[in-house]
Design a protein around this motif. Structure first.
Motif, short mmCIF file in Angstrom:
data_model
loop_
_atom_site.label_atom_id
_atom_site.label_comp_id
_atom_site.label_asym_id
_atom_site.label_seq_id
_atom_site.Cartn_x
_atom_site.Cartn_y
_atom_site.Cartn_z
N MET A 279 -8.26 -4.02 -8.30
CA MET A 279 -8.35 -4.62 -7.04
C MET A 279 -7.31 -4.16 -6.31
O MET A 279 -7.19 -3.71 -4.89
N LEU A 280 -6.00 -4.12 -6.85
CA LEU A 280 -4.66 -3.52 -6.21
C LEU A 280 -5.05 -1.78 -5.53
O LEU A 280 -4.52 -1.50 -4.79
N ARG A 281 -5.54 -1.09 -6.71
CA ARG A 281 -5.86 0.31 -6.27
C ARG A 281 -6.85 0.35 -5.34
O ARG A 281 -6.49 1.33 -4.45
N ASP A 282 -7.86 -0.35 -5.13
CA ASP A 282 -8.68 -0.08 -3.93
C ASP A 282 -8.06 -0.82 -2.59
O ASP A 282 -8.51 -0.22 -1.58
N PHE B 273 -5.99 0.81 2.39
CA PHE B 273 -4.65 0.84 3.25
C PHE B 273 -4.59 2.21 3.64
O PHE B 273 -4.38 2.70 5.18
N VAL B 274 -4.66 3.32 2.96
CA VAL B 274 -4.33 4.83 3.31
C VAL B 274 -5.57 5.24 4.15
O VAL B 274 -5.24 5.90 5.13
N ARG B 275 -6.70 4.82 3.75
CA ARG B 275 -7.86 5.39 4.49
C ARG B 275 -8.27 4.76 5.67
O ARG B 275 -9.20 4.70 6.46
N ASN C 214 -4.46 -11.25 -0.59
CA ASN C 214 -3.35 -11.33 0.69
C ASN C 214 -3.33 -10.06 1.42
O ASN C 214 -3.43 -9.79 2.52
N MET C 215 -3.03 -9.02 0.43
CA MET C 215 -2.71 -7.73 0.76
C MET C 215 -3.95 -7.15 1.55
O MET C 215 -3.85 -6.30 2.60
N ALA C 216 -5.18 -7.28 0.88
CA ALA C 216 -6.55 -6.90 1.40
C ALA C 216 -6.66 -7.37 2.90
O ALA C 216 -7.19 -6.75 3.88
N GLU C 217 -6.34 -8.64 3.06
CA GLU C 217 -6.21 -9.30 4.25
C GLU C 217 -5.46 -8.86 5.54
O GLU C 217 -5.69 -8.36 6.45
N GLN C 218 -4.53 -8.40 4.72
CA GLN C 218 -3.45 -7.55 5.83
C GLN C 218 -4.17 -6.31 6.22
O GLN C 218 -3.86 -5.65 7.54
N VAL C 219 -4.55 -5.52 5.31
CA VAL C 219 -5.04 -4.14 5.67
C VAL C 219 -6.37 -4.44 6.76
O VAL C 219 -6.30 -3.73 7.80
N ILE C 220 -7.12 -5.49 6.33
CA ILE C 220 -8.33 -5.70 7.23
C ILE C 220 -7.76 -6.14 8.76
O ILE C 220 -8.05 -5.43 9.82
N TYR C 221 -6.45 -6.86 8.65
CA TYR C 221 -5.79 -7.30 9.93
C TYR C 221 -5.22 -5.96 10.74
O TYR C 221 -5.49 -5.83 11.90
#
Lengths: 235, 235
Positions: free
Chosen positions: A135-138, A143-145, A205-212
């Motif tokens: 999950m972290l890798r994705d 984030f990068v893409r 939470n990190m994935a939510e930040q990326v979506i945000y």
């Protein structure tokens, strides 16, 4: 210096910060995998490497904080650019905490090395660790893409980590009840499981930040928490 | 608009943000105390109030994030002012997490209401909660008064929270070994104790942030962690 130059310098700053985040994320991924392998193998030396490696993770967070502060001070970014920079601070803070949990997992290897194993628990913990690392890798890829879709898939996967944790909680309770000699290792294994569940929450939470910061869409505050064990009585 | 005006507007912004932090801090202090009282009294209704109150805490963190982003975008602060604003984001994030732990403590009241108590554990948890709340109150005071000395005193007090936790961990293990019927409540009480210990760590981080932005002095990265239970075998 014209506007074009300013924009380019800002982009370079942001790229440098992103590279640092990716480096930090890679170290945290390694800590999760190495920590869980050390646990399974009761390998005290590998555990020691994870514990020592946490300093490098902390140093990178510090570096990111400084780079972000410097970029804000120099470039005075507004709106979207500022949002990205502030999101980056949160991503780094989450990574630092995930690293701390991995270190804590590694610390417990020492005491677990002297205790009897609990059937099935190691395999479950390894599965949880692999899922969290994936999950972290994705999330870092997303984030990068700038890929909100990939980040959304991560949110969905947190449920499987929660399910693994809930199942393991019951399993561990059963072992403790049946054989009090397992109580001490069970307490530690349970902590590790809970920490992995929290790491999954942090990645979410990190994935939510990326979506945000890709879409401007706020995280849903009412996302259900998957840890139901706060309500669980005896199995 | 001359420089004087800009400075005054910035000060007003900062004061507004500080007021929001204090409001948020007050709610978190209440959640810690009310959560621990609900636990001791096995008061499900009080616990429910703590759980519901967490939404207001989360909303205030959101508000602080927005106020800080707006202030940075409008005032383009540099050096010390920027450092303060970025510290404020971290303080708010720590408060949010402490609030989450208080909510988690309250959640466990429901299941504990149906189980047998463990002698002494409730009193120990209440003492831990009071100490953490007192540390938080002093940290917020230190923040408002820019009082690095008071913040340093908070750092020293975290050790007593850690000692209470370590003692309780051993006590709970002993109970579980002696009477397997206490295993389920013991697991929950132990979680609450661990959460209080983590809340103490978070308050300590906040105190370090206050020291940092008052003096510019970085937190010591090698502050010893007080939780020694990762190394503890059977009592």
């Amino acid at each position: 210096m014209n506007d074009q130059h300013i924009v380019k310098s800002y982009d370079r700053d942001l790229e440098a910060i992103q590279a640092t985040i990716l480096k930090m994320g890679g170290l945290v991924e390694d800590a999760i995998l190495l920590g869980s392998e050390a646990l399974t193998a009761r390998d005290i030396e590998a555990a020691e490497r994870v514990r020592k490696g946490d300093k490098a993770i902390d140093a990178l967070e510090e570096q990111i904080n400084e780079e972000v502060a410097r970029t804000i001070a120099l470039r005075a970014p507004v709106s979207r650019d500022l949002r990205i920079l502030l999101s980056v601070l949160r991503l780094a803070a989450s990574l630092e905490r995930i690293g701390d949990y991995a270190k804590n997992m590694a610390k417990r290897v020492t005491v677990l090395a002297d205790t009897r194993g609990i059937e099935g628990a190691d395999a479950s913990l390894r599965r949880m660790a692999r899922e969290v690392q994936g999950m972290l890798r994705d999330t870092l890829d997303a984030f990068v893409r700038r890929d909100a879709e990939l980040a959304r898939e991560v949110l969905a996967r947190d449920e499987s980590v929660d399910q693994m944790y809930n199942a393991l909680f019951r399993e561990i309770l059963t072992f403790m009840l049946e054989d009090p000699r397992t109580i001490t290792p069970a307490m530690h294994l349970h902590f590790i499981a809970k920490n992995l569940e929290r790491m999954g929450d942090l990645v979410t939470n990190m994935a939510e930040q990326v979506i945000y910061f890709v879409t401007g869409e706020k995280p849903q505050e009412d996302r259900p928490k998957g840890d139901r064990t706060a309500y669980m009585g005896a199995p």
